[in-house]
Write a protein that holds these residues in place. Structure first.
Motif, short mmCIF file in Angstrom:
data_model
loop_
_atom_site.label_atom_id
_atom_site.label_comp_id
_atom_site.label_asym_id
_atom_site.label_seq_id
_atom_site.Cartn_x
_atom_site.Cartn_y
_atom_site.Cartn_z
N ASN A 9 4.37 3.64 1.16
CA ASN A 9 3.91 4.66 2.11
C ASN A 9 4.60 6.00 1.82
N LEU A 10 3.79 7.00 1.47
CA LEU A 10 4.36 8.27 1.00
C LEU A 10 5.14 9.00 2.09
N ALA A 11 4.65 8.93 3.34
CA ALA A 11 5.36 9.62 4.43
C ALA A 11 6.74 9.01 4.64
N ALA A 33 -1.49 -2.68 -1.35
CA ALA A 33 -2.71 -3.03 -0.61
C ALA A 33 -2.63 -2.52 0.83
N LYS A 34 -1.42 -2.61 1.43
CA LYS A 34 -1.22 -2.15 2.82
C LYS A 34 -1.56 -0.67 2.97
N GLU A 35 -1.35 0.11 1.89
CA GLU A 35 -1.64 1.56 1.93
C GLU A 35 -3.09 1.85 1.55
N GLY A 36 -3.87 0.79 1.26
CA GLY A 36 -5.29 0.98 0.93
C GLY A 36 -5.52 1.48 -0.49
N ILE A 37 -4.53 1.32 -1.37
CA ILE A 37 -4.66 1.77 -2.77
C ILE A 37 -5.52 0.72 -3.49
N LYS A 38 -6.64 1.16 -4.07
CA LYS A 38 -7.59 0.21 -4.66
C LYS A 38 -7.98 0.64 -6.07
N GLY A 39 -7.94 -0.29 -7.02
CA GLY A 39 -8.33 0.01 -8.40
C GLY A 39 -7.12 0.39 -9.23
N SER A 40 -7.12 0.00 -10.53
CA SER A 40 -5.90 0.21 -11.34
C SER A 40 -5.60 1.69 -11.56
N ASP A 41 -6.64 2.55 -11.64
CA ASP A 41 -6.37 3.99 -11.81
C ASP A 41 -5.66 4.55 -10.59
N ALA A 42 -6.12 4.13 -9.40
CA ALA A 42 -5.50 4.61 -8.16
C ALA A 42 -4.06 4.10 -8.05
N VAL A 43 -3.84 2.86 -8.47
CA VAL A 43 -2.48 2.29 -8.43
C VAL A 43 -1.55 3.09 -9.34
N MET A 44 -2.04 3.37 -10.57
CA MET A 44 -1.22 4.12 -11.53
C MET A 44 -0.93 5.53 -10.98
N ALA A 45 -1.96 6.16 -10.40
CA ALA A 45 -1.79 7.52 -9.86
C ALA A 45 -0.78 7.51 -8.71
N HIS A 46 -0.81 6.44 -7.90
CA HIS A 46 0.12 6.35 -6.78
C HIS A 46 1.56 6.23 -7.27
N TYR A 47 1.76 5.42 -8.32
CA TYR A 47 3.11 5.31 -8.90
C TYR A 47 3.59 6.68 -9.39
#
Ligand code: E4P
Length: 217
Positions: A9-11, A33-47
């Motif tokens: 959670n970024l906040a 998953a709890k933050e609603g991050i879906k798909g490997s591109d979105a996961v990588m971007a979140h990291y």
């Protein structure tokens, strides 16, 4: 002892970082998953976003369970940012992959650790961090903090360099007990970190000082 926050959670990551005591972040697929991050591109971007927010080690977990898959996935995760630590499960191919990452200069966090035997294997493979799951051990009527103390003693006697990263922390007392037992790092939910602040005598004392300060104004 280093403090990591255990969330995607970024906040909450920002709030902990602003305290000035944050040394890193751990995540896992459930937290993503709890933050609603879906798909490997979105996961990588979140990291990547987390790496840009916090100057410290950021654990990113693989979801492959075979040696080649873990290594390929780990290489992609490590390429996101120099602070990425590849999180690898404590399974047979995971141990092989830990050794491969060690030999190739990629930092690792061995996750899902529940015994001293697993801790020895991960250290032999050169894991940077070892994550015993304190809260889940307590949930099964064993003593999670006792395991931290046992691993700390073994690593000290044997001279293993792997850092003990106490995970699955459920409250502020867990943090204190893990510090006492020799953990090198605690990864905690924000509530447990903020729980360390709490003492009723602090609140009562501050209220009295502020009240008396009015008399001196
Ligand atoms: C962190 O690295 C672990 O994945 C996490 O602490 C597990 O915590 P939980 O037992 O509360 O899910």
């Amino acid at each position: 002892m280093k403090f990591f926050i255990d969330t995607a959670n970024l906040a909450q990551i920002k709030e902990a970082n602003e305290l000035g005591i944050l040394d890193g972040v751990t995540t896992n697929p459930s937290l993503m998953a709890k933050e609603g991050i879906k798909g490997s591109d979105a996961v990588m971007a979140h990291y990547k976003t987390i790496c840009e927010l916090v100057d410290g080690d950021i654990s990113a977990e693989v979801i492959s369970t075979d040696f080649n898959g873990i290594v390929e996935e780990g290489k992609k995760l490590a390429a996101i940012h120099p602070n990425i630590v590849v999180k690898v499960p404590m399974i047979k191919d995971g141990v092989k992959a830990l050794k491969w990452f060690t030999d190739n200069g990629i930092k690792t966090n061995c996750t899902l650790v529940f015994s001293a035997g697993q801790a020895i294997l991960a250290a032999k493979a050169g894991a940077t961090y070892l994550s015993p799951f304190i809260g889940r051990i307590d949930d099964s009527n064993w003593d999670g903090v006792e395991l931290i103390a046992q691993i700390s003693q073994i690593y000290s006697i044997q001279g293993f360099k792997t850092q003990i990263l106490a995970a699955s922390i459920r409250n502020a007392l867990h943090i204190v007990k893990c510090a006492e037992a020799g953990a090198d790092v605690c990864t905690c939910p924000l509530d447990s970190i903020l729980g360390l602040l709490k003492h009723p005598l602090t609140d009562i004392g501050l209220a009295k000082f502020l009240e008396d300060a009015k008399k001196t104004a």
